[in-house]
Scaffold this motif. Structure first.
Motif, PDB file in Angstrom:
ATOM      1  N   THR A  45     -35.923 -16.522  36.551  1.00  0.00           N
ATOM      2  CA  THR A  45     -34.984 -17.588  36.925  1.00  0.00           C
ATOM      3  C   THR A  45     -35.330 -18.916  36.249  1.00  0.00           C
ATOM      4  O   THR A  45     -34.439 -19.549  35.669  1.00  0.00           O
ATOM      5  N   PRO A  46     -36.591 -19.386  36.294  1.00  0.00           N
ATOM      6  CA  PRO A  46     -36.886 -20.628  35.563  1.00  0.00           C
ATOM      7  C   PRO A  46     -36.661 -20.487  34.063  1.00  0.00           C
ATOM      8  O   PRO A  46     -36.251 -21.447  33.406  1.00  0.00           O
ATOM      9  N   SER A  51     -34.282 -22.643  29.718  1.00  0.00           N
ATOM     10  CA  SER A  51     -33.971 -22.328  28.322  1.00  0.00           C
ATOM     11  C   SER A  51     -32.519 -22.631  27.976  1.00  0.00           C
ATOM     12  O   SER A  51     -32.189 -22.802  26.802  1.00  0.00           O
ATOM     13  N   ALA A  52     -31.676 -22.690  28.986  1.00  0.00           N
ATOM     14  CA  ALA A  52     -30.247 -22.925  28.743  1.00  0.00           C
ATOM     15  C   ALA A  52     -29.968 -24.240  28.010  1.00  0.00           C
ATOM     16  O   ALA A  52     -29.161 -24.256  27.074  1.00  0.00           O
ATOM     17  N   ALA A  54     -31.811 -25.916  25.846  1.00  0.00           N
ATOM     18  CA  ALA A  54     -32.207 -25.803  24.433  1.00  0.00           C
ATOM     19  C   ALA A  54     -31.261 -24.889  23.670  1.00  0.00           C
ATOM     20  O   ALA A  54     -30.906 -25.170  22.521  1.00  0.00           O
ATOM     21  N   LEU A  55     -30.838 -23.811  24.315  1.00  0.00           N
ATOM     22  CA  LEU A  55     -29.886 -22.914  23.646  1.00  0.00           C
ATOM     23  C   LEU A  55     -28.533 -23.598  23.445  1.00  0.00           C
ATOM     24  O   LEU A  55     -27.889 -23.428  22.409  1.00  0.00           O
ATOM     25  N   ALA A  56     -28.114 -24.390  24.430  1.00  0.00           N
ATOM     26  CA  ALA A  56     -26.852 -25.131  24.292  1.00  0.00           C
ATOM     27  C   ALA A  56     -26.956 -26.178  23.171  1.00  0.00           C
ATOM     28  O   ALA A  56     -26.019 -26.348  22.383  1.00  0.00           O
ATOM     29  N   LEU A  57     -28.097 -26.865  23.095  1.00  0.00           N
ATOM     30  CA  LEU A  57     -28.282 -27.857  22.028  1.00  0.00           C
ATOM     31  C   LEU A  57     -28.345 -27.199  20.658  1.00  0.00           C
ATOM     32  O   LEU A  57     -27.830 -27.736  19.681  1.00  0.00           O
ATOM     33  N   GLU A  58     -28.960 -26.021  20.608  1.00  0.00           N
ATOM     34  CA  GLU A  58     -29.013 -25.297  19.337  1.00  0.00           C
ATOM     35  C   GLU A  58     -27.610 -24.863  18.914  1.00  0.00           C
ATOM     36  O   GLU A  58     -27.261 -24.935  17.731  1.00  0.00           O
ATOM     37  N   TYR A  59     -26.798 -24.447  19.861  1.00  0.00           N
ATOM     38  CA  TYR A  59     -25.402 -24.098  19.558  1.00  0.00           C
ATOM     39  C   TYR A  59     -24.643 -25.337  19.080  1.00  0.00           C
ATOM     40  O   TYR A  59     -23.853 -25.260  18.136  1.00  0.00           O
ATOM     41  N   TRP A  60     -24.882 -26.475  19.732  1.00  0.00           N
ATOM     42  CA  TRP A  60     -24.214 -27.713  19.340  1.00  0.00           C
ATOM     43  C   TRP A  60     -24.603 -28.101  17.908  1.00  0.00           C
ATOM     44  O   TRP A  60     -23.741 -28.457  17.099  1.00  0.00           O
TER      45      TRP A  60
END
Length: 174
Positions: A45-46, A51-52, A54-60
């Motif tokens: 869960t953590p 991680s969400a 960082a993954l969203a920023l990487e997608y951006w």
């Protein structure tokens, strides 16, 4: 030689994005393999929650910096510079800190998740120091609302002499 800098930026962006995605994939695979095999006590869960971002920023970063080509293979848009200062730089810091934190959790265990609080703590510190700087910049514009002692100290020697002589400057007409 037309658009040489745009072509260089496109190549640089493509290689950096490829490298970033590869490193992210490897780190996440290492974490998940360790979480499901050797260190079954690692909590997922953590991992998902922290991680969400960082993954969203990487997608951006992928969406704004990936070069775009037309059907003939000509460069249409090189993408934004990934080395730009400001917000892009902060995005990279969050991504790098997430990588470091995932490796720390994989090595040290679940207590290393607390290290992730460094990012919001730094953001809070930066916001506080910026707000304090803005307040001091506009401090003299607040008027006499409780700053009487400071205004007397902030006067120049010339202003103090003028007040001692009567407070008003005499204007001479020629």
């Amino acid at each position: 030689m037309a658009q040489k800098s745009a072509k260089l930026l496109a190549v640089k962006n493509s290689s950096r994005l490829k490298q970033t995605h590869l490193i992210t994939l490897v780190i996440h695979i290492i974490f998940l393999v360790l979480a499901f095999t050797l260190r079954t006590s690692l909590r997922i869960t953590p991992y998902l929650v922290l991680s969400a971002p960082a993954l969203a920023l990487e997608y951006w970063l992928e969406s704004i910096a990936r070069p775009q080509y037309d059907a003939q293979g000509n460069l249409r848009r090189p993408g934004d510079d990934l080395d730009a200062p400001g917000l892009t730089e902060f995005f990279w810091d969050v991504i790098y800190w997430t990588w470091i934190n995932l490796l720390a959790v994989a090595i040290a265990g679940n207590r290393a998740w607390w290290c992730y609080l460094v990012v919001p703590a730094y953001a809070g510190y930066a916001a506080f120091s910026t707000a304090r700087g803005v307040k001091s910049m506009f401090g003299g514009m607040a008027g006499a609302g409780g700053e009487g002692d400071q205004s007397a100290q902030a006067q120049s020697r010339r202003q103090q002499k003028m007040e001692a002589r009567g407070g008003q400057q005499k204007v001479r007409y020629r």
